[in-house]
Write a protein that holds these residues in place. Structure first.
Motif, PDB file in Angstrom:
ATOM      1  N   ARG A 370     -14.489 -14.249 -11.054  1.00 61.66           N
ATOM      2  CA  ARG A 370     -13.544 -15.262 -11.616  1.00 61.66           C
ATOM      3  C   ARG A 370     -13.154 -14.872 -13.081  1.00 61.66           C
ATOM      4  NH1 ARG A 370      -9.856 -18.283 -11.502  1.00 61.66           N
ATOM      5  NH2 ARG A 370      -9.905 -20.760 -11.554  1.00 61.66           N
ATOM      6  N   GLY A 373     -11.050 -11.671 -13.065  1.00 64.11           N
ATOM      7  CA  GLY A 373      -9.747 -11.639 -12.362  1.00 64.11           C
ATOM      8  C   GLY A 373      -9.489 -11.072 -10.810  1.00 64.11           C
ATOM      9  N   SER A 376     -10.048 -15.913  -7.371  1.00 68.90           N
ATOM     10  CA  SER A 376      -9.661 -17.168  -7.588  1.00 68.90           C
ATOM     11  C   SER A 376     -10.548 -18.383  -7.128  1.00 68.90           C
ATOM     12  CB  SER A 376      -8.112 -17.438  -7.272  1.00 68.90           C
ATOM     13  OG  SER A 376      -8.271 -17.674  -5.641  1.00 68.90           O
ATOM     14  N   ASN A 378      -9.933 -21.011  -5.257  1.00 66.40           N
ATOM     15  CA  ASN A 378      -9.866 -21.077  -4.005  1.00 66.40           C
ATOM     16  C   ASN A 378     -10.509 -19.923  -3.125  1.00 66.40           C
ATOM     17  OD1 ASN A 378      -8.633 -23.532  -3.829  1.00 66.40           O
ATOM     18  ND2 ASN A 378      -6.458 -22.631  -3.814  1.00 66.40           N
ATOM     19  N   ASP A 379     -10.427 -18.479  -3.755  1.00 69.29           N
ATOM     20  CA  ASP A 379     -11.410 -17.472  -3.073  1.00 69.29           C
ATOM     21  C   ASP A 379     -12.825 -18.016  -3.105  1.00 69.29           C
ATOM     22  OD1 ASP A 379      -9.019 -16.213  -2.722  1.00 69.29           O
ATOM     23  OD2 ASP A 379      -9.196 -15.040  -4.623  1.00 69.29           O
ATOM     24  N   ASP A 393      -5.319 -21.082  -6.843  1.00 69.10           N
ATOM     25  CA  ASP A 393      -5.075 -19.831  -6.438  1.00 69.10           C
ATOM     26  C   ASP A 393      -4.800 -18.792  -7.689  1.00 69.10           C
ATOM     27  OD1 ASP A 393      -5.238 -20.135  -3.588  1.00 69.10           O
ATOM     28  OD2 ASP A 393      -3.277 -20.968  -3.660  1.00 69.10           O
ATOM     29  N   ALA A 394      -4.692 -19.341  -8.826  1.00 68.85           N
ATOM     30  CA  ALA A 394      -4.432 -18.582  -9.997  1.00 68.85           C
ATOM     31  C   ALA A 394      -5.545 -17.654 -10.246  1.00 68.85           C
ATOM     32  CB  ALA A 394      -4.134 -19.609 -11.410  1.00 68.85           C
ATOM     33  N   TYR A 395      -5.149 -16.626 -10.749  1.00 70.15           N
ATOM     34  CA  TYR A 395      -6.185 -15.330 -11.128  1.00 70.15           C
ATOM     35  C   TYR A 395      -6.118 -15.459 -12.670  1.00 70.15           C
ATOM     36  CZ  TYR A 395      -6.675 -14.002  -6.385  1.00 70.15           C
ATOM     37  OH  TYR A 395      -6.528 -14.009  -4.912  1.00 70.15           O
TER      38      TYR A 395
END
Length: 681
Positions: A370, A373, A376, A378-379, A393-395
């Motif tokens: 996280r 980068g 995310s 959600n990953d 979903d932001a990195y």
């Protein structure tokens, strides 16, 4: 359907006879595989030896339990699950009506571990040629052959002989899925049972010895001594009486009464002295060695500790299991996919479930991914089997990371910072932090702007479509001039500054842009250390109204131009409808991206003016492909002065390449997709 389905339906058949003996009959009379332990070992008796059965079961179940997906490669990189391909369902869900994917893979892996080969018939659709079913074939009824076709040309074929059900068939290599183990010719794999017959036989013999030991009373053999000579009949009667009283586990440790001077003399060797237990332990390790698995996988935990069990598990996956996964994946690629499909599709197992560590270890790994980068929120939630969250979903990337090509300027900046005062360094760090936070706020508002623009665009499409039907109907194949004029007049009313489109757009944009500007103003004030509350509500309303006016003027102009491109009613209708379709596809994203950059910079500049900032600086971001942004990078202006005045020219990289400003530019963006920002000086 294939011959194997016929075999499945044949639930009964003729019994094994002299002419057509079953495999077990042949093995019974031939003694199975020869071995030094004197115990018959074949593929059935080998499974009665628990360490061998446990090893086969571990590998088969672990491989079968891993999800097997068919993937499609994406350009220029990436992949997605090829759920539309006919093979996806067979590999992932159900290869045939009688088996799940787990049962099929478990059976096939058991075959290849014991026999060296696992073969399944691929049943194809006669019309399309697509594979519809996969049926495993019994390895004891299968013969793998190679036919020589000429210099450097060979072809495999498979003879299947089922005497019980009367099925005889020859399959070519493009009609089967063949998983082969280690072999000597690259075609047929070695049978582990046959090669390990001595080791398995020794294990079975040891078990048989132990069973006989306990059946004889749990004590070693011995001799009864009588002071006189006994006749053969008397000796036999004495031995039988003794065994009837003391033989067997249930009769062990009974009190013996010896008469006529008879004495008991123990002559057997205790099991410990014969290393009975050590032999049994060694055979467990021996089975693990034959199957290339760590001993702890078959419950031999003598050398396993809490500190090394995880490493042993990783070693098992990397060494024992990985080669079988590769064999499966390459067999599917080369045997089930067409040559022209192999560049696009491939099969792959997901081993994440076997690599999952404890909770703390997983969360530490997620934190690294996280922070740097490549993961995310959600990953991470997906890996933990949790549903996604909005905005997840932001990195994220560290603020001190720069592209490799800009490492030298970064070092120069570091050296310059070291010469600054602590207060100066703190102020510069706060400005850098503020620009990132303003960009984050813009990213959060862009989806909301996109949604609002999409709603008003749908309203425009609906109303304009109604006007097209009302005013642009063709008459006898000719254009009605009055109809075009009335259509343009109706458009003028629709896009009037006080009309329905402007009203709907203002109702959505004004409150949204006011909130957006307020969040930017709060962050911009913190960036320069202003403690006064900055209210941009009046400014934000004026900004929104002016941009609504720009949008409705642009829409009206585009539609009016479309009417001038057609020579007849049909052509005009086609031009107008094409424009509406383009709006639906492109306008929400374009407007959201532009306003996200423009409003965030404009609101920050207004907030700094209120806070007394005198100068601002242009900072280029994401401008590697934009020569104009690079030209402006680092430029400083009085806060009331434009960076580019109307009519000014900005040189590009090529000779004669220029950007002519159509208006005064006080802040980014200068073009679509521009990510530049202004910062206070």
């Amino acid at each position: 359907m294939g011959f194997i389905r016929s075999a499945v339906r044949a639930t009964s058949g003729p019994l094994s006879g002299v002419a057509t003996p079953e495999k077990w009959v042949e093995d019974w009379f031939t003694g199975g595989s020869a071995n030094s332990a004197g115990v018959r070992v074949d593929h059935e008796t080998a499974l009665t030896y628990s360490p061998f059965f446990a090893g086969v079961r571990v590998i088969s179940e672990d491989l079968a339990g891993l999800p097997l997906h068919l993937y499609e490669r994406l350009e220029p990189r990436g992949k997605r699950r090829a759920k539309a391909h006919s093979l996806y369902r067979l590999l992932h869900d159900q290869p045939n009506p009688m088996m799940t994917s787990v049962q099929f893979k478990e059976t096939m892996q058991g075959h290849v571990l014991m026999w060296g080969n696992a073969v399944a018939q691929a049943v194809t659709n006669k019309r399309t040629g697509a594979i519809e079913e996969l049926w495993p074939l019994r390895p004891d009824r299968l013969q793998i052959c190679v036919k020589y076709l000429g210099p450097g040309r060979f072809r495999r074929f498979y003879r299947y002989r089922d005497d019980v059900n009367g099925i005889y068939a020859t399959l070519l290599d493009d009609e089967v899925l063949h998983i082969g183990g280690l072999g000597f010719d690259g075609v047929r794999g070695y049978s582990v049972v046959e090669h390990a017959a001595n080791a398995i036989g020794l294990g079975l013999a040891t078990e048989h010895y132990g069973a006989k030991f306990f059946s004889n009373g749990g004590a070693p053999g011995g001799a009864l001594s009588h002071p006189q000579n006994l006749s053969p009949e008397a000796r036999k009667r004495m031995a039988d009486d003794w065994e009837n009283i003391h033989k067997g586990i249930d009769r062990a440790h009974r009190v013996a009464i010896l008469e006529e001077g008879v004495t008991w003399q123990q002559v057997g060797i205790p099991n410990d002295n014969a290393q009975f237990l050590e032999t049994r332990k060694l055979q467990v390790t021996e089975m693990a060695r034959w199957l290339r698995i760590p001993s702890h996988k078959i419950n031999d935990l003598e050398r396993a500790t809490f500190s090394n069990i995880e490493q042993q598990q990783l070693d098992y996956i990397a060494s024992a299991l990985n080669i079988w996964l590769v064999r499966w994946e390459q067999a599917i690629l080369t045997q089930l996919l067409l040559p022209e499909e192999r560049e696009q599709y491939y099969a792959e197992h997901l081993v994440d479930s076997l690599l999952r560590g404890d909770t703390l270890t997983r969360y530490q790994a997620y934190a690294i991914g996280r922070q740097w980068g490549w993961l995310s929120a959600n990953d991470v939630r997906d890996k933990e089997n949790e549903n996604p969250v909005d905005g997840g979903d932001a990195y994220l990337v560290p603020l001190n990371m720069v592209p490799a090509g800009r490492s030298a300027p970064a070092l120069e900046t570091k050296a310059r910072l070291e010469l600054e005062s602590p207060a100066g360094r703190l102020a510069r760090m706060m400005r850098g932090r503020g620009s990132v936070l303003r960009a984050t706020i813009a990213e959060q508002y862009e989806p909301k702007i996109r949604e609002a623009v999409a709603e008003t665009t749908e309203l425009e499409v609906q109303r304009v479509t109604e006007l097209v039907a009302q005013h642009l109907e063709p008459e006898r194949g000719r254009l009605r001039t009055r109809s075009v004029s009335s259509f343009i007049a109706a458009l003028g009313a629709l896009y009037d500054p006080d009309g329905p489109v402007a009203e709907a757009m203002s109702a959505l944009w004004v409150p949204l842009f006011t909130l957006f500007a307020a969040d930017i103003a709060e962050e911009a004030a913190d960036e320069v250390g202003s403690e006064e509350e900055i209210d941009l509500s009046v400014w934000a309303r004026a900004y929104a109204v002016s941009h609504v006016a720009y949008q409705i003027a642009s829409s009206f102009g585009q539609l009016r131009n479309a009417t001038e491109k057609g020579d007849d009613a049909d052509a005009i209708v086609a031009e107008v409808m094409a424009r509406l379709t383009k709006w639906q596809e492109e306008k929400p994203d374009k407007v959201a991206s532009w306003e996200g950059s423009q409003l965030s910079n404009a609101a920050a500049r207004e907030a700094w003016k209120e806070a007394g900032v005198k100068k601002v600086q242009w900072v280029a971001r994401g401008s590697e492909n934009c020569p104009y942004c690079r030209r402006l990078d680092g430029a400083v202006r009085e806060i009331e002065a434009p960076f580019i005045a109307k009519g000014d020219e900005v040189d590009g990289e090529e000779e004669g390449e220029k950007l002519v400003a159509k208006r005064n530019t006080f802040h980014p963006p200068v073009h679509a997709g521009c990510l530049c920002q202004v910062v206070p000086v």
